[in-house]
Write a protein that holds these residues in place. Structure first.
Motif: not given
Lengths: 504, 125
Positions: A384-386, A388
């Motif tokens: 999810a961080t990636e 984002l």
């Protein structure tokens, strides 16, 4: 030649003019049957001739032998002097010619145009102009009597330094960019190049780093390239002109559809006919502008005359007395265009839309994950961080492109003037094209009148005539531009516009 | 400014580097786990800031930070981790972490936390 006889007149000594050679011979009128070496050496001593003591015996032996045999001896060289070595004279070596005209092969020489044969020598600041070569000292000679023969002394070279030159050591350098004025007594550099006559074969093409003033005409097919200002008192004919700053064409420009004028600054002229012209600044003509192709980054003004026939791309607006002609000659006027912005909009808007689409797609994937962040395992959180970050990068790319477009748009807003002001008559046959809308004049309109585009609603424009004095607004038959980029740009600007802060 | 980035995910380290590129004058050093992190401190330290993940092979970020704090009490450390439970956050803060960023995060949040931490440490005005 000097002939010296011995006191008994038996022998004679022939000495050349510079006394560097002595020939001993018998005097024809007197005969002798015996002469020894000693006798001959005594004669030479009497003549004060310096001879080579180690060789004289063998030199005179055949002479003595012939006399002993009652034969007339052959004249013999008994002494040779040393001629002087004169000083090598000093000279002025022209360095600018060597710089400007490197040695050319015969083939290259054939290719060189006669138009390039210019007598004008130009230079740049700090370029070497001439080198003073002082005389090289030789040495005195010696004659057959042992006396010195003085050498010719070399003359020291001197040159008077005029304006804008300096001497360092033996070399003279230019202090400025300009034209070299050189004769045997004086060297100087002029900042302004003045041509008193026509630019023709006597002058040749001009390539000058500085300002140029031409007092007569520039004839067909000559090239004039000037880094500063160019003033032409006569007419510019079908010549190729490039000016780094302003061009003042006092006699007008008549390029006969062959010449090309490029001027980075402003152009002020009497008239323009059949010319192709690019101007970085504004154009101010006191007379007519007829059948020209003009690209002008500023305003084009001819308040006392007409603009008719040809194509005019004018960024900063047009002011003229008459536009078009009674003959309804086709005249296309493109007004207030920023071609760079148009080009950027065409390439950048599709790129922005692609980035936006990709970003939206990623966002759609990540949003459900973020909504349930607590349920995500570590790997999903990392992913999810990636994702984002991916949206962040895509947004950043589209923002960068948008900012470039916005900058171009804002700059165009300041510099582009979408207005034609006709002071007297606007004739049929004229098409006035603004970036988003255009009109073709079908019937004569009497001025003073302003022709401008008017926005009706989103992506809807028309061209109107506003009559000065009464401020009466008359819509003209209008066609929207077929170029979609302007509409797309309007949409984009609206979309990126910050939300207005609502009043509490 | 020398910054040490410790995470077993190369992608994550790249994201951190890109976020940090917004701060002029930063020089990033990378390590793939806690052990490599400690080695980097010995060989290339001292650093002005450390960003450390929690869960890594060989040595986790928590152990690494505990070891760092035995000799270095001042270098600011931000833990960037998927560990979002409150007790874990408290545990990390007790171990000497100056700030805490929970994954997933947006680049803006990470940058804000970095600036906040450096300001508190007196390295940013």
């Amino acid at each position: 030649m000097k002939i010296i006889l011995t006191p008994d007149k038996l022998l004679k000594l022939q000495v050349n003019d510079d006394a560097t050679e002595a020939i001993l011979a018998v005097n024809d009128e007197h005969k002798t049957s015996s002469l020894t070496l000693s006798d001959l050496l005594n004669y030479l001593k009497a003549f004060k001739v310096c001879y080579a003591q180690d060789k004289i015996g063998s030199i005179l032996a055949p002479f003595i032998s012939s006399i002993a045999n009652n034969q007339k001896p052959e004249p013999v060289i008994v002494a040779i002097g040393l001629p002087p070595k004169h000083d090598t004279p000093g000279k002025i070596v022209k360095l600018f010619e060597q710089n400007d005209e490197p040695e050319q092969s015969a083939q290259q020489d054939d290719q060189k145009s006669h138009y390039d044969n210019s007598d004008i020598i130009t230079t740049k600041k700090d370029d070497p102009l001439v080198r003073l070569e002082q005389p090289i000292t030789g040495c005195d000679g010696t004659n057959i009597f042992g006396q010195p023969i003085p050498r010719k002394l070399g003359k020291e070279v001197k040159i008077k330094l005029g304006a804008n030159v300096r001497q360092q050591g033996d070399t003279i350098y230019s202090e400025v960019d300009g034209k070299v004025d050189f004769n045997s007594n004086l060297i100087r550099v002029e900042k302004i190049l003045e041509i008193g006559c026509d630019v023709d074969f006597s002058v040749g093409n001009i390539d000058f780093d500085g300002d140029v003033e031409i007092h007569k005409n520039i004839l067909d097919l000559f090239k004039v390239q000037v880094s500063g200002n160019l003033t032409v008192h006569g007419i510019i004919e079908a010549a190729d002109i490039s000016v780094g700053n302003d061009l003042l064409a006092l006699g007008g420009i008549s390029a006969k559809e062959k010449g090309h004028i490029k001027c980075a600054g402003n152009l002020q002229c009497k008239y323009l006919t059949n010319s192709e012209i690019e101007v970085g600044g504004k154009i101010d003509a006191s007379g007519e502008i007829i059948n020209c192709t003009i690209n002008c980054n500023g305003q084009l003004t001819t308040k006392t005359s007409e603009v008719s026939g040809g194509t005019y791309n004018i960024k900063g607006g047009l002011v003229c007395k008459d536009l078009g002609a009674e003959s309804e000659v086709k005249t296309l006027v493109e007004i207030g265009y920023d071609r760079q912005l148009e080009e950027d909009a065409k390439t950048m808007i599709p790129q922005i839309r692609t980035f936006q689409k990709k970003s939206e797609k990623v966002r759609m994937t990540v949003e459900p994950l973020l909504a349930n962040a607590k349920q995500l395992n570590n790997a999903q959180k990392e992913k999810a961080t990636e994702l984002l970050y991916n949206t962040y990068e895509l947004d950043e790319k589209s923002d960068d492109l948008y900012n470039k477009l916005k900058e171009g748009h804002d700059s165009a807003e300041k510099t582009c003037v979408q207005e034609v002001l006709v002071l007297d008559k606007l004739y049929p046959g004229v098409t006035i094209q603004f970036p988003r809308v255009q009109t073709t004049i079908k019937r004569q309109i009497d001025g003073p009148v302003r022709i401008v585009p008017e926005r009706l609603r989103k992506n809807s424009y028309r061209v109107v005539a506003i009559f000065q004095g009464s401020d009466k607004v008359v819509p003209l038959p209008s066609r929207l531009s077929t170029e979609e980029c302007w509409e797309q740009l309007d949409d984009l600007l609206k979309e990126f516009e910050p939300e207005p802060v609502s009043a509490k | 400014m020398k910054i040490l980035l410790v995470d077993d995910s190369r992608t994550m380290r790249n994201i951190w580097k890109k976020v940090l590129s917004a701060m002029p004058g930063t020089e990033c050093f990378e390590a793939g786990d806690g052990l490599e992190g400690l080695n980097a401190i010995t060989e290339q330290g001292p650093f002005d800031l450390m960003l450390v993940d929690w869960n890594m092979p060989n040595m986790d970020g928590y152990t690494m930070i505990t070891k760092v704090r035995t000799s270095d009490k001042t270098t600011p450390i931000i833990m960037v981790t998927t560990e979002a439970e409150k007790p874990r956050i408290i545990e990390a803060l007790k171990a000497g972490v100056n700030n805490y960023v929970v994954k997933p995060f947006t680049p803006d949040v990470l940058l804000q936390k970095i600036e906040e931490t450096l300001k508190k440490a007196g390295q940013l005005t």
